[in-house]
Scaffold this motif. Structure first.
Motif, PDB file in Angstrom:
ATOM      1  N   SER A 158       0.808  -1.225   0.000  1.00  0.00           N
ATOM      2  CA  SER A 158       0.000   0.000   0.000  1.00  0.00           C
ATOM      3  C   SER A 158       0.843   1.279   0.000  1.00  0.00           C
TER       4      SER A 158
ATOM      5  N   ALA B 261       3.271   2.479   3.388  1.00  0.00           N
ATOM      6  CA  ALA B 261       2.992   1.379   4.308  1.00  0.00           C
ATOM      7  C   ALA B 261       4.232   0.486   4.352  1.00  0.00           C
TER       8      ALA B 261
ATOM      9  N   ILE C 187       3.366   3.271   9.311  1.00  0.00           N
ATOM     10  CA  ILE C 187       2.909   4.119   8.210  1.00  0.00           C
ATOM     11  C   ILE C 187       3.726   5.407   8.301  1.00  0.00           C
TER      12      ILE C 187
ATOM     13  N   SER D 138       3.392  -3.525   8.145  1.00  0.00           N
ATOM     14  CA  SER D 138       2.268  -2.585   8.082  1.00  0.00           C
ATOM     15  C   SER D 138       1.970  -2.204   6.637  1.00  0.00           C
TER      16      SER D 138
ATOM     17  N   GLN E 179      -3.290  -2.523   3.273  1.00  0.00           N
ATOM     18  CA  GLN E 179      -4.109  -1.422   2.762  1.00  0.00           C
ATOM     19  C   GLN E 179      -4.270  -0.252   3.731  1.00  0.00           C
ATOM     20  N   ILE E 180      -4.099   0.935   3.187  1.00  0.00           N
ATOM     21  CA  ILE E 180      -4.386   2.168   3.914  1.00  0.00           C
ATOM     22  C   ILE E 180      -5.653   2.753   3.301  1.00  0.00           C
TER      23      ILE E 180
ATOM     24  N   ILE F 128      -7.200   7.524   8.972  1.00  0.00           N
ATOM     25  CA  ILE F 128      -6.721   6.325   8.286  1.00  0.00           C
ATOM     26  C   ILE F 128      -7.231   5.137   9.082  1.00  0.00           C
TER      27      ILE F 128
ATOM     28  N   HIS G 124      -6.683   0.940   9.297  1.00  0.00           N
ATOM     29  CA  HIS G 124      -5.572   0.093   8.887  1.00  0.00           C
ATOM     30  C   HIS G 124      -5.656  -1.209   9.673  1.00  0.00           C
TER      31      HIS G 124
ATOM     32  N   PRO H  63      -3.162  -4.047   9.788  1.00  0.00           N
ATOM     33  CA  PRO H  63      -1.919  -4.702   9.381  1.00  0.00           C
ATOM     34  C   PRO H  63      -1.877  -6.154   9.839  1.00  0.00           C
TER      35      PRO H  63
END
Ligand SMILES: O=C(O)c1cc(C(=O)O)c2c(n1)C(=O)C(=O)c1cc(C(=O)O)[nH]c1-2
Ligand SMILES: [Ca+2]
Length: 708
Positions: free
Chosen positions: A248, A261, A286, A312, A315-316, A331, A333, A335
């Motif tokens: 990401s 990421a 991030i 991590s 996807q963000i 955000i 997230h 992870p």
């Protein structure tokens, strides 16, 4: 702001043209929500196959297609691109960057490609051998091509780089990272001018080993802030430290920041990597940077002291969420480490977080900082004890994308539980050329082989689709499945959630309650993310099909709990009035072949060590393959020493992705692998043959050597 560029404006205003899918997550928010509602809860039961297009690669397919004005652009394994008419599947053009087969060995996790970017009439994608290519979207002709891996940078000794993530474009800059931290790599992202391919900036995610300037955007933050979180003499100074940004990267036009990421440490073993000292910034973080310059703005580290491959990189997604009576731009997230985070998108401040699956490495998060409260038992590199970790290195969530519906306010999160036995490499860190180099004992990380231990392990393999409330931090509903590694999710204005499964089934669920409204057997495991679009007013749903990625190749036979899956790679597209029909494909996998009668018992143990070091991560733990790459127990090449050496030592099959290993192993070591394979074939031939007598029952216990 007019500096967004015409395509940037189109992505920001994507809802004005819901027929298109312009960027990886559809919009810069990466919510994977489409307002299209022609296909909805009432009629999705009538969904039919409109067309399918077979790919010319038979490995894992992880691509998210883009759809722009009636043309569908798909990226496939081996970094190939197809442009198809989005309503009929007719091929308009195809592009093959001719990635050399022997680079497959540089990547941990299959020669996948997750997707492409579009900007101003051009298609952009990375190649597994490290290039970034711009093609004319109309013709498929190369506009420019650059090598993204700088020859002169301090990148560690092994420099095992691959590119398989989708590039993202912010304000006319194409941003791309890479993978390689299981081997030896130093993570970085590069931003290239979308028109010319000229490098604009580069940001390294972990310090320079000598704390010298890299003459990059990251210099000042790495030298002033990050370097002191590492031991100056750990193995990272040789291996690169990791922190690869392999999935990401998101531009947020609201904050005007790019979020990177960042991945796991290299080597994994924290004691060896950093002498057990420091948080190791920016691993498991991030990092927010400015799109024009790559200048550091903030970071949030989810996993300090990483020793579990808790990247991590996942996807963000950005959202506007009501938190304590106030709307905040955040955000969200999820992870690998099993915790769901809500972070202020402008400042990186931790707002709230909670585990979204069972996990055993941390007692929870510090409510102020979001820092994990470690379970000391889980710090296996410091306490020297073996650790059965949940999540394992495949995470509680991997590259399979989650989706958010602004209608239900829920996040649809594909999660799984795939535990792992972490054990330190004895006697300090030792790197092998052309191999994973984790600082772990690769034979002991081999999964159990006794029927009892396997049966127990199988019980722990699980997958879920979670309908997760990001405010309350709990699942409103969920679906549990036996085994993980199901595909990503799409949410639509028809109040539907689409997901393909490892079993090969493609489903549509009611977004409000998870009711299963549609299922279709696509005959090969699905790990990719669905998209939806329309052409001439008709809505379609598309999904890449093709079993692969790291789970089947490294877990081998154990991954069959998710389904008996053979790789058939293609793009499947559905509509309400489709008339296409799939042929019936082989679904019982590689057939057992009676093994040679003799093998040398004395070298089998040595063969096992060599196999687990060099072969396991592609051909499966304990020489049982997971349905994608060849199952070596049944390979013709094990019948003769020379035939085997030609493949393993001399590279007879490099064109197919099998590198030569004569630079990393002696002929005797290679021969010991052959003997080990014959032993494994002999031990398992009966049960595998029996299992196939009833094809529908193949994934069940007997095929795994477990007494039912
Ligand atoms: O550390 C890295 O550099 C790196 C790279 C990649 C990749 O490039 O695909 C994966 C991972 N790590 C990883 O940890 C992981 O679980 C993973 C799964 C997959 C996949 O495509 O199935 N790739 C990767
Ligand atoms: Ca990794």
């Amino acid at each position: 702001a007019d500096d967004q560029g015409a395509t940037g404006e189109a992505i920001i205003h994507a809802d004005d043209h819901p027929e298109n899918w312009l960027s990886y997550g559809r919009t810069y928010l990466e919510q994977r929500y489409s307002p299209l509602d022609q296909i909805n809860r009432q009629n999705v039961g009538d969904l039919k196959l409109a067309w399918f297009y077979e790919f010319d690669s038979n490995r894992g397919q992880e691509g998210t297609p883009l759809i722009i004005d009636g043309v569908l652009y798909a990226s496939t394994n081996w970094s190939k691109i197809k442009a198809l008419k989005a309503d009929t599947g007719e091929l308009l053009w195809a592009f093959d960057p001719k990635v050399p087969g022997n680079v497959a060995v540089r990547g941990c996790c299959d020669t996948v490609n997750r997707g492409i970017a579009y900007w101003n009439g051009k298609i952009y994608f990375g190649t597994f051998d490290g290039r970034l290519i711009a093609l004319d979207a109309k013709t498929g002709k190369v506009v420019w091509s650059v090598n993204t891996i700088p020859k002169d940078a301090a990148l560690g000794n092994q420099r095992s780089y691959t590119v398989d993530g989708a590039p993202r474009i912010a304000k006319g800059r194409v941003i791309i990272g890479n993978g390689g931290a299981e081997f030896g790599a130093r993570g970085f992202v590069s931003a290239f001018d979308a028109e010319t391919g000229k490098l604009d900036w580069r940001f390294f995610t972990v310090p320079n080993p000598k704390n010298e300037p890299d003459h990059a955007a990251s210099d000042s933050v790495l030298m002033n802030k990050a370097y002191k979180t590492w031991s100056p003499t750990g193995a990272w100074t040789k291996q690169g430290g990791g922190g690869t940004v392999w999935d990401s990267i998101v531009y947020d036009p609201v904050t005007d920041l790019v979020y990177l990421a960042v991945g796991n440490g290299s080597p994994w073993n924290y004691k060896y990597r950093s002498n057990g000292i420091g948080d190791n910034l920016f691993l498991g973080s991030i990092v927010a940077v400015k799109p024009e310059t790559g200048e550091y703005v903030w970071h949030f580290q989810a996993t300090p002291m990483d020793q579990w491959d808790y990247t991590s990189v996942q996807q963000i997604m950005t959202l506007d969420l009501p938190i304590n009576g106030e709307t905040r731009h955040v955000i969200v997230h999820a992870p690998k480490n099993g915790f769901f985070y809500v972070i202020d998108a402008k400042t990186g401040q931790f707002i709230q977080g909670k585990n979204y699956t069972y996990e055993n490495w941390a007692y929870g998060l510090d409510p102020k900082t979001g820092r994990p409260i470690f379970n000391p038992e889980g710090l296996y590199t410091l306490n020297g004890k073996d650790w059965y970790g949940i999540p394992g290195p495949l995470g509680a969530h991997n590259f399979m994308e989650m989706a958010y519906s602004p209608r239900t306010h829920l996040i649809y999160l594909p999660a799984h539980q795939i535990p792992f036995g972490y054990k330190n490499q004895a006697g300090g860190f030792k790197a092998h050329p052309d191999s994973w180099n984790l600082g772990l004992d690769m034979t002991k990380t081999g999964l159990p082989d006794t029927p009892e231990a396997r049966a127990a392990y199988m019980q722990d393999l699980k997958g879920w689709l979670l309908a997760w409330d990001p405010v309350k931090l709990q699942a409103q509903w969920s679906i549990e499945r036996p085994g993980g590694w199901d595909g990503g999710v799409l949410a639509t204005g028809g109040d539907l959630v689409f997901q393909g499964l490892a079993t090969g089934e493609f489903h549509a669920y009611d977004a409000t309650d998870g009711k299963d409204l549609f299922k279709y057997d696509l005959q090969s495991g699905i790990i990719a993310n669905p998209v939806t679009y329309s052409v001439n007013g008709k809505q379609y749903v598309a999904i890449e099909v093709g079993w692969g990625g790291i789970y089947p190749i490294s877990m081998g036979g154990m991954s069959r709990t998710a389904g008996w899956t053979v790789n058939h790679s293609y793009l499947a597209v559905f509509s309400l009035d489709g008339k296409a029909k799939l042929p019936t494909w082989n679904s019982i996998g590689f057939l057992p072949v009676k093994p040679p009668a003799q093998f040398d018992e004395k070298v089998v143990d040595k063969g096992y060590f060599q196999y687990q070091t060099y072969c396991q991560t592609c051909h499966g733990d304990n020489a049982e393959a997971g349905g994608m790459l060849p199952d070596l127990r049944w390979s013709g090449a094990i019948r003769h020493k020379d035939a085997f050496y030609n493949v393993v030592g001399r590279g007879a099959l490099t064109a197919y992705g099998m590198d030569r290993f004569d630079t990393s192993m002696t002929p005797d070591e290679i021969e010991s692998i052959r003997n080990y394979l014959i032993k494994r074939a002999t031990d398992t031939y009966e049960r595998e043959t029996e299992a196939r007598k009833n094809p529908s029952k193949i994934p069940t216990a007997p095929a795994l050597g477990i007494t039912p």
